[in-house]
Design an enzyme around this catalytic site. Sequence first.
Site, PDB file in Angstrom:
ATOM      1  N   GLY A 236      36.110  40.848  35.619  1.00  0.00           N
ATOM      2  CA  GLY A 236      35.409  40.539  35.657  1.00  0.00           C
ATOM      3  C   GLY A 236      34.703  39.058  36.724  1.00  0.00           C
ATOM      4  CB  CYS A 264      41.437  40.139  36.109  1.00  0.00           C
ATOM      5  SG  CYS A 264      40.938  39.282  38.223  1.00  0.00           S
ATOM      6  CG  PHE A 265      36.020  36.784  34.330  1.00  0.00           C
ATOM      7  CD1 PHE A 265      36.223  35.702  34.554  1.00  0.00           C
ATOM      8  CD2 PHE A 265      35.215  36.591  32.466  1.00  0.00           C
ATOM      9  CE1 PHE A 265      35.058  34.482  34.580  1.00  0.00           C
ATOM     10  CE2 PHE A 265      34.898  35.811  32.316  1.00  0.00           C
ATOM     11  CZ  PHE A 265      34.735  34.634  33.818  1.00  0.00           C
ATOM     12  CD  GLN A 268      39.939  33.889  36.065  1.00  0.00           C
ATOM     13  OE1 GLN A 268      38.730  33.401  36.083  1.00  0.00           O
ATOM     14  NE2 GLN A 268      40.423  33.891  37.705  1.00  0.00           N
ATOM     15  CG  ASN A 306      39.026  41.322  42.610  1.00  0.00           C
ATOM     16  OD1 ASN A 306      38.217  40.303  43.275  1.00  0.00           O
ATOM     17  ND2 ASN A 306      37.630  41.880  42.425  1.00  0.00           N
ATOM     18  N   GLY A 308      39.076  34.657  42.481  1.00  0.00           N
ATOM     19  CA  GLY A 308      39.212  33.112  43.339  1.00  0.00           C
ATOM     20  C   GLY A 308      39.047  31.590  42.542  1.00  0.00           C
ATOM     21  CG  PHE A 309      37.625  31.034  39.453  1.00  0.00           C
ATOM     22  CD1 PHE A 309      37.360  29.778  39.405  1.00  0.00           C
ATOM     23  CD2 PHE A 309      36.618  32.395  40.037  1.00  0.00           C
ATOM     24  CE1 PHE A 309      35.809  29.310  40.034  1.00  0.00           C
ATOM     25  CE2 PHE A 309      35.109  31.102  40.650  1.00  0.00           C
ATOM     26  CZ  PHE A 309      35.120  30.162  40.489  1.00  0.00           C
ATOM     27  CG  HIS A 354      42.894  44.072  38.998  1.00  0.00           C
ATOM     28  ND1 HIS A 354      42.042  44.079  38.323  1.00  0.00           N
ATOM     29  CD2 HIS A 354      43.017  43.169  39.408  1.00  0.00           C
ATOM     30  CE1 HIS A 354      40.833  43.329  37.960  1.00  0.00           C
ATOM     31  NE2 HIS A 354      41.569  42.677  38.838  1.00  0.00           N
ATOM     32  CD  GLU A 356      42.882  47.559  36.769  1.00  0.00           C
ATOM     33  OE1 GLU A 356      42.174  46.995  36.966  1.00  0.00           O
ATOM     34  OE2 GLU A 356      43.600  47.033  35.816  1.00  0.00           O
TER      35      GLU A 356
END
Length: 380
Positions: A236, A264-265, A268, A306, A308-309, A354, A356
Amino acid sequence: MTTSTRGAAKVPAVLVLEDGRIFRGRAYGAVGETFGEAVFSTGMTGYQETLTDPSYHRQVVVMTAPHVGNTGVNDEDAESKRIWVSGYVVRDPARVPSNWRSRRTLDEELAAQGVVGISGVDTRALTRHLRERGAMRVGIFSGNALPDEGTMLAEVRQAPEMQGADLSAEVATKEAYVVPAQGEKKFTVAAVDLGIKGMTPYRMAERGIEVHVLPATATVDDVYAVNPDGVFFSNGPGDPATADHAVSVMRGVLQRGTPLFGICFGNQILGRALGFGTYKLKYGHRGINQPVQDRTTGKVEVTAHNHGFAVDAPLDKVSDTPFGRAEVSHVCLNDNVVEGLQLLDKPAFSVQYHPEAAAGPHDAAYLFDRFVSLMEGQRA
């Protein structure tokens, strides 16, 4: 964002970065103006997946591949119901797409969805600038009556920054839905949608999992109302430091010891749930060619990214957390950024990239099998 879609190919366009750097080109897609965070993607293919990935919400994507649009746009490869990027920057757009599944040109699709883009830009120079200065706010302006440079720069600097942005609820589903298992149903998974890509529940369904996709606002009670064998937290957009609700829900799942997987998100969020901090990368990782080492096996995978954090966790030791011992399971070989976490005393793990990825690579698809193994072990 204001847009028009008439005769974009010959219309002048200007890209303005918040530090004052200006690039000139031609309109690509819709004509108008748009703002976002300028980031670059190193993928040479899979642009349709990139455009429709909700994680790119409020970002203007610069494609480092010089020729974009070669395969046109089809009706099968979208990862969501719309394009999410705020703007699109390419050097040489394909004049005629060539693919048996193509239904329309990329330019036509961008225009139809009101996405303002720019072509004819020296994307190599722009990418080098972002690598040196870091991701920053940007505006794309196109039309026959462009504002003066000072006005455009002032508008860019008034746009919101990505740091501190809470965006998951803006892209996530509003209503829960179910993706049925393919073949025999083996498990039920509650997937918290923070900006999920369509391929993710499909990858789980392939493995006999019935996936209940829940809104970002779902509570712990909502998660357990579907009687899950496992819980998944998706990718996300936005700053993970703002995702207090998702962190709270994940802690509730960890307390119950239900098998947990985050992408990903979601990685985090797991980092924050375990007590680690997060931080903004200078220019992030985006593309489908990032080398990552799985430290549990020593294998190096080429992966799709993808983000940025990143999570601020120690690479060289096992950490004590409120939910037992945790360690960094994956690391980026380009810059040693944390790319995965796993708990040693509970069935929970996550990765920053990712597995997937629909356009590939598929080196990391085994992670879905690892999630299945956790659920099998818990059931046994």
